[in-house]
Design a protein around this motif. Structure first.
Motif, PDB file in Angstrom:
ATOM      1  N   ILE A   5       0.867  -1.184   0.000  1.00  0.00           N
ATOM      2  CA  ILE A   5       0.000   0.000   0.000  1.00  0.00           C
ATOM      3  C   ILE A   5       0.894   1.221   0.000  1.00  0.00           C
ATOM      4  N   HIS A   6       0.563   2.173  -0.874  1.00  0.00           N
ATOM      5  CA  HIS A   6       1.389   3.362  -1.074  1.00  0.00           C
ATOM      6  C   HIS A   6       0.477   4.582  -1.156  1.00  0.00           C
ATOM      7  N   ARG A   7       0.911   5.711  -0.604  1.00  0.00           N
ATOM      8  CA  ARG A   7       0.142   6.961  -0.701  1.00  0.00           C
ATOM      9  C   ARG A   7       0.689   7.762  -1.869  1.00  0.00           C
ATOM     10  N   THR A   8      -0.191   8.209  -2.742  1.00  0.00           N
ATOM     11  CA  THR A   8       0.211   8.999  -3.888  1.00  0.00           C
ATOM     12  C   THR A   8      -0.459  10.363  -3.823  1.00  0.00           C
ATOM     13  N   THR A   9       0.143  11.347  -4.484  1.00  0.00           N
ATOM     14  CA  THR A   9      -0.423  12.696  -4.485  1.00  0.00           C
ATOM     15  C   THR A   9      -0.805  13.162  -5.881  1.00  0.00           C
ATOM     16  N   TRP A  10      -0.482  12.378  -6.911  1.00  0.00           N
ATOM     17  CA  TRP A  10      -0.783  12.808  -8.274  1.00  0.00           C
ATOM     18  C   TRP A  10      -1.557  11.736  -8.989  1.00  0.00           C
ATOM     19  N   PRO A  11      -2.614  11.970  -9.656  1.00  0.00           N
ATOM     20  CA  PRO A  11      -3.237  13.253  -9.954  1.00  0.00           C
ATOM     21  C   PRO A  11      -4.078  13.787  -8.806  1.00  0.00           C
ATOM     22  N   ARG A  12      -4.381  12.964  -7.820  1.00  0.00           N
ATOM     23  CA  ARG A  12      -5.036  13.434  -6.605  1.00  0.00           C
ATOM     24  C   ARG A  12      -4.628  12.506  -5.475  1.00  0.00           C
ATOM     25  N   PRO A  13      -4.743  12.951  -4.207  1.00  0.00           N
ATOM     26  CA  PRO A  13      -4.333  12.103  -3.093  1.00  0.00           C
ATOM     27  C   PRO A  13      -5.156  10.821  -3.039  1.00  0.00           C
ATOM     28  N   ALA A  14      -4.462   9.700  -2.843  1.00  0.00           N
ATOM     29  CA  ALA A  14      -5.143   8.405  -2.784  1.00  0.00           C
ATOM     30  C   ALA A  14      -4.222   7.373  -2.175  1.00  0.00           C
ATOM     31  N   LEU A  15      -4.820   6.313  -1.669  1.00  0.00           N
ATOM     32  CA  LEU A  15      -4.082   5.115  -1.274  1.00  0.00           C
ATOM     33  C   LEU A  15      -4.177   4.134  -2.432  1.00  0.00           C
ATOM     34  N   VAL A  16      -3.034   3.637  -2.888  1.00  0.00           N
ATOM     35  CA  VAL A  16      -3.010   2.721  -4.022  1.00  0.00           C
ATOM     36  C   VAL A  16      -2.306   1.433  -3.626  1.00  0.00           C
ATOM     37  N   LEU A  17      -2.700   0.379  -4.276  1.00  0.00           N
ATOM     38  CA  LEU A  17      -2.037  -0.911  -4.141  1.00  0.00           C
ATOM     39  C   LEU A  17      -1.096  -1.023  -5.333  1.00  0.00           C
ATOM     40  N   THR A  18       0.186  -1.121  -5.072  1.00  0.00           N
ATOM     41  CA  THR A  18       1.162  -1.073  -6.146  1.00  0.00           C
ATOM     42  C   THR A  18       2.112  -2.264  -6.083  1.00  0.00           C
ATOM     43  N   ASP A  19       2.693  -2.567  -7.219  1.00  0.00           N
ATOM     44  CA  ASP A  19       3.649  -3.660  -7.341  1.00  0.00           C
ATOM     45  C   ASP A  19       5.036  -3.158  -6.946  1.00  0.00           C
ATOM     46  N   THR A  20       5.853  -4.011  -6.372  1.00  0.00           N
ATOM     47  CA  THR A  20       7.233  -3.675  -6.036  1.00  0.00           C
ATOM     48  C   THR A  20       8.167  -4.667  -6.703  1.00  0.00           C
ATOM     49  N   PRO A  21       9.411  -4.281  -6.965  1.00  0.00           N
ATOM     50  CA  PRO A  21      10.365  -5.212  -7.578  1.00  0.00           C
ATOM     51  C   PRO A  21      10.675  -6.378  -6.638  1.00  0.00           C
ATOM     52  N   ARG A  22      11.028  -7.507  -7.234  1.00  0.00           N
ATOM     53  CA  ARG A  22      11.423  -8.658  -6.426  1.00  0.00           C
ATOM     54  C   ARG A  22      12.782  -8.385  -5.786  1.00  0.00           C
ATOM     55  N   PRO A  23      12.922  -8.531  -4.474  1.00  0.00           N
ATOM     56  CA  PRO A  23      14.198  -8.206  -3.829  1.00  0.00           C
ATOM     57  C   PRO A  23      15.333  -9.157  -4.209  1.00  0.00           C
ATOM     58  N   ASN A  24      15.028 -10.372  -4.638  1.00  0.00           N
ATOM     59  CA  ASN A  24      16.081 -11.331  -4.985  1.00  0.00           C
ATOM     60  C   ASN A  24      16.222 -11.505  -6.495  1.00  0.00           C
ATOM     61  N   CYS A  25      15.807 -10.518  -7.293  1.00  0.00           N
ATOM     62  CA  CYS A  25      15.917 -10.589  -8.748  1.00  0.00           C
ATOM     63  C   CYS A  25      17.400 -10.502  -9.135  1.00  0.00           C
ATOM     64  N   PRO A  26      17.906 -11.429  -9.937  1.00  0.00           N
ATOM     65  CA  PRO A  26      19.328 -11.382 -10.306  1.00  0.00           C
ATOM     66  C   PRO A  26      19.661 -10.263 -11.295  1.00  0.00           C
ATOM     67  N   ASP A  27      18.668  -9.742 -12.025  1.00  0.00           N
ATOM     68  CA  ASP A  27      18.948  -8.698 -13.011  1.00  0.00           C
ATOM     69  C   ASP A  27      19.061  -7.312 -12.385  1.00  0.00           C
ATOM     70  N   CYS A  28      18.075  -6.934 -11.575  1.00  0.00           N
ATOM     71  CA  CYS A  28      18.052  -5.569 -11.021  1.00  0.00           C
ATOM     72  C   CYS A  28      18.427  -5.509  -9.546  1.00  0.00           C
ATOM     73  N   ARG A  29      18.583  -6.650  -8.873  1.00  0.00           N
ATOM     74  CA  ARG A  29      18.920  -6.728  -7.448  1.00  0.00           C
ATOM     75  C   ARG A  29      17.921  -5.962  -6.576  1.00  0.00           C
ATOM     76  N   GLY A  30      16.625  -5.998  -6.978  1.00  0.00           N
ATOM     77  CA  GLY A  30      15.569  -5.384  -6.177  1.00  0.00           C
ATOM     78  C   GLY A  30      15.356  -3.909  -6.418  1.00  0.00           C
ATOM     79  N   GLU A  31      16.016  -3.317  -7.406  1.00  0.00           N
ATOM     80  CA  GLU A  31      15.867  -1.881  -7.669  1.00  0.00           C
ATOM     81  C   GLU A  31      14.818  -1.589  -8.731  1.00  0.00           C
ATOM     82  N   GLY A  32      14.390  -2.572  -9.506  1.00  0.00           N
ATOM     83  CA  GLY A  32      13.352  -2.378 -10.506  1.00  0.00           C
ATOM     84  C   GLY A  32      13.858  -1.981 -11.874  1.00  0.00           C
ATOM     85  N   GLY A  33      15.131  -1.716 -12.005  1.00  0.00           N
ATOM     86  CA  GLY A  33      15.703  -1.344 -13.289  1.00  0.00           C
ATOM     87  C   GLY A  33      17.120  -0.852 -13.127  1.00  0.00           C
TER      88      GLY A  33
END
Length: 92
Positions: A5-33
């Protein structure tokens, strides 16, 4: 898919359910890119490419709860009536 769960402010304030990078990913090491610098034919810096890892996509989110827009607060220095409605200055 790892959700949080993440709080966003754009385009308006809301609570969103968002995806996160895998922490044990061998390509990005959990950074997402990652970013890669590249050069032109002479070897000089020409820019940066940004790559997203396939374990994560930043646009994968769902709004759970829109939050109300709160009015801005004024401080006591900005509004003379914010100190309780009384002023010691004369009216002229």
């Amino acid at each position: 898919m790892r959700l949080r769960i993440h709080r966003t402010t754009w385009p308006r304030p809301a609570l969103v359910l968002t995806d996160t990078p895998r922490p044990n990913c061998p390509d990005c090491r959990g950074e997402g890119g990652w970013d890669e610098d590249y050069g032109d034919e002479t070897g000089e810096y020409a820019g940066t490419h940004s790559y997203l890892c396939p374990c994560w996509h930043p646009d994968r989110c769902w709004t759970l709860l829109p939050l109300p827009l709160l009015p801005r607060r004024r401080t006591a220095g900005q509004d003379p009536w914010a100190t309780g409605g009384y002023s010691d200055e004369p009216p002229f």
